[in-house]
Design a protein around this motif. Structure first.
Motif, PDB file in Angstrom:
ATOM      1  N   ALA A 144      58.466  47.128  39.009  1.00 59.01           N
ATOM      2  CA  ALA A 144      59.168  45.835  38.469  1.00 59.01           C
ATOM      3  C   ALA A 144      57.875  45.090  37.686  1.00 59.01           C
ATOM      4  O   ALA A 144      56.890  45.002  37.911  1.00 59.01           O
ATOM      5  CB  ALA A 144      59.657  44.939  39.662  1.00 59.01           C
ATOM      6  N   PRO A 145      58.328  44.740  36.584  1.00 53.91           N
ATOM      7  CA  PRO A 145      57.180  43.942  35.935  1.00 53.91           C
ATOM      8  C   PRO A 145      56.975  42.491  36.481  1.00 53.91           C
ATOM      9  O   PRO A 145      57.804  41.922  36.960  1.00 53.91           O
ATOM     10  CB  PRO A 145      57.997  43.601  34.509  1.00 53.91           C
ATOM     11  N   SER A 146      55.537  42.278  36.405  1.00 55.30           N
ATOM     12  CA  SER A 146      55.161  40.892  36.985  1.00 55.30           C
ATOM     13  C   SER A 146      55.793  39.788  36.604  1.00 55.30           C
ATOM     14  O   SER A 146      55.929  38.742  37.469  1.00 55.30           O
ATOM     15  CB  SER A 146      53.647  41.001  37.121  1.00 55.30           C
ATOM     16  N   TRP A 148      58.775  39.375  35.535  1.00 57.10           N
ATOM     17  CA  TRP A 148      60.351  39.393  36.251  1.00 57.10           C
ATOM     18  C   TRP A 148      60.138  38.854  37.687  1.00 57.10           C
ATOM     19  O   TRP A 148      61.030  38.033  38.037  1.00 57.10           O
ATOM     20  CB  TRP A 148      60.988  40.755  36.058  1.00 57.10           C
ATOM     21  N   ILE A 151      59.524  35.121  37.595  1.00 60.60           N
ATOM     22  CA  ILE A 151      60.564  34.397  37.205  1.00 60.60           C
ATOM     23  C   ILE A 151      61.551  34.229  38.329  1.00 60.60           C
ATOM     24  O   ILE A 151      62.232  33.184  38.883  1.00 60.60           O
ATOM     25  CB  ILE A 151      61.268  34.963  36.000  1.00 60.60           C
ATOM     26  N   VAL A 152      61.857  35.420  39.142  1.00 61.08           N
ATOM     27  CA  VAL A 152      62.677  35.504  40.043  1.00 61.08           C
ATOM     28  C   VAL A 152      62.362  34.454  41.350  1.00 61.08           C
ATOM     29  O   VAL A 152      63.080  33.635  41.771  1.00 61.08           O
ATOM     30  CB  VAL A 152      62.800  36.850  40.638  1.00 61.08           C
ATOM     31  N   THR A 194      53.566  36.439  43.969  1.00 60.09           N
ATOM     32  CA  THR A 194      53.835  37.292  42.964  1.00 60.09           C
ATOM     33  C   THR A 194      52.825  38.600  42.942  1.00 60.09           C
ATOM     34  O   THR A 194      53.257  39.840  42.839  1.00 60.09           O
ATOM     35  CB  THR A 194      53.906  36.608  41.734  1.00 60.09           C
TER      36      THR A 194
END
Length: 329
Positions: A144-146, A148, A151-152, A194
């Motif tokens: 998973a991109p950091s 992304w 943002i979630v 994160t």
């Protein structure tokens, strides 16, 4: 002593290559530093004033002259002057570094602890439900991109639930002296989560693989025959041996951690070193961009050197044998 000299020489070569590549990429960028410096005032500035600004920052010189001028300043212990912050680069980096340190340092520590524990639990129960859950978590978040993930978390916990602040390192409009420790921790929470959950994945997977291998060894089979339980075996036989890949990945992940902090700080508007790097790149602040790149590269290289040194402590088999002295009668 020769080994230390070799490492130092390699470090100097790496820093030199990184400096050249970073400078070349900055010069190939379509961003005009003068336009970025002027910002909204660009329409009110004439060609003569633009030429004066370019001369003031040395941007009227050929790229090779600019680069060697920067090298000369670096040799004298000066990192240059930041256009966008209107301050010495050393001061900007020092200020932003101390803001990023609690975020990156704590995330690095939590990643190592929780990643190692989860890896031990998964490897000790390979094929069980705990192993499947931990691997699913690790595989999903490792890819998973950091930005992304950031943002979630921002949308769910800050915007949706209102449990955390939306941005910044402290309340907006409050002077730093009036910001309480609780305010700082609440603003630190989401960026820290994160970076931590992303860093845990890599360490957990590598530790799990080593632990699963250990649990199939003859020593573990003999321990089971003596009546030892899985927890006792994992702690007495597995933890020390599984620590080697964990230490390796932990220090090697410094680069990924700093890379993730750049994106996470941008999403949460956290005023750390990572966000300063983004601003320097977007606004063509070459001295700040070069200095920050060298600082981050230095940390990654030092992390790898520390990992190499810790190998012999964690696993004595990796220690170099001392040459034996043969006497002559």
């Amino acid at each position: 002593m020769s080994r230390l000299a070799g490492r130092t020489l390699r470090l100097i070569v790496v820093l030199a290559v990184v400096a050249v590549v970073a400078f070349a990429l900055a010069k190939l960028s379509p961003i005009d530093p003068v336009d970025a410096y002027l910002g909204a005032d660009i329409a009110r500035v004439g060609p003569e004033q633009r030429a004066l600004i370019a001369e003031r920052w040395g941007l009227d010189q050929p790229p090779s002259v600019q680069f060697f001028s920067w090298l000369q300043s670096l040799a004298q212990g000066e990192l240059g002057y930041s256009m966008i912050y209107n301050a010495p680069v050393a001061e900007v980096i020092a200020e932003r570094f101390w803001i990023s340190l609690p975020l990156v340092g704590t995330a690095w520590l939590l990643s190592g602890i929780f990643g190692f524990v989860l890896g031990l639990a998964a490897g000790a129960n390979a094929g069980g439900w705990a192993d499947r859950v931990i691997r699913l978590y690790a595989y999903v978040l490792a890819s998973a991109p950091s930005f992304w993930v950031a943002i979630v978390l921002l949308m769910v916990f800050a915007v949706g639930l209102g449990w955390a602040p939306v941005c910044c390192a402290g309340p907006i409009g409050v002077v730093p002296e009036a910001v309480t420790i609780w305010d700082r921790l609440s603003h630190l929470a989401l960026p820290l989560i994160t970076l931590s959950i992303l860093g845990i994945s890599q360490i957990a997977l590598h530790t799990r693989a080593k632990m699963a291998e250990i649990m199939q060894s003859d020593a573990v089979l003999y321990a089971r025959a003596q009546g030892a339980g899985t927890l006792d075996i994992a702690w007495r036989h597995g933890a020390r041996n599984a620590a080697l890949p964990a230490v390796t990945v932990l220090f090697a992940s410094l680069g990924e951690l700093f890379g993730g902090s750049v994106l996470a700080e941008q999403v949460f508007a956290y005023p750390g070193l990572g966000r300063a790097v983004v601003e320097a790149g977007l606004r063509g602040d070459v001295p700040l961009l070069l200095a920050a790149t060298l600082v981050l590269t230095l940390f990654v290289c030092i992390g790898n050197m520390i990992a190499d040194s810790l190998y012999a402590i964690v696993d004595p088999r990796l220690r170099r044998p001392r040459p034996s002295r043969v006497g002559h009668g």
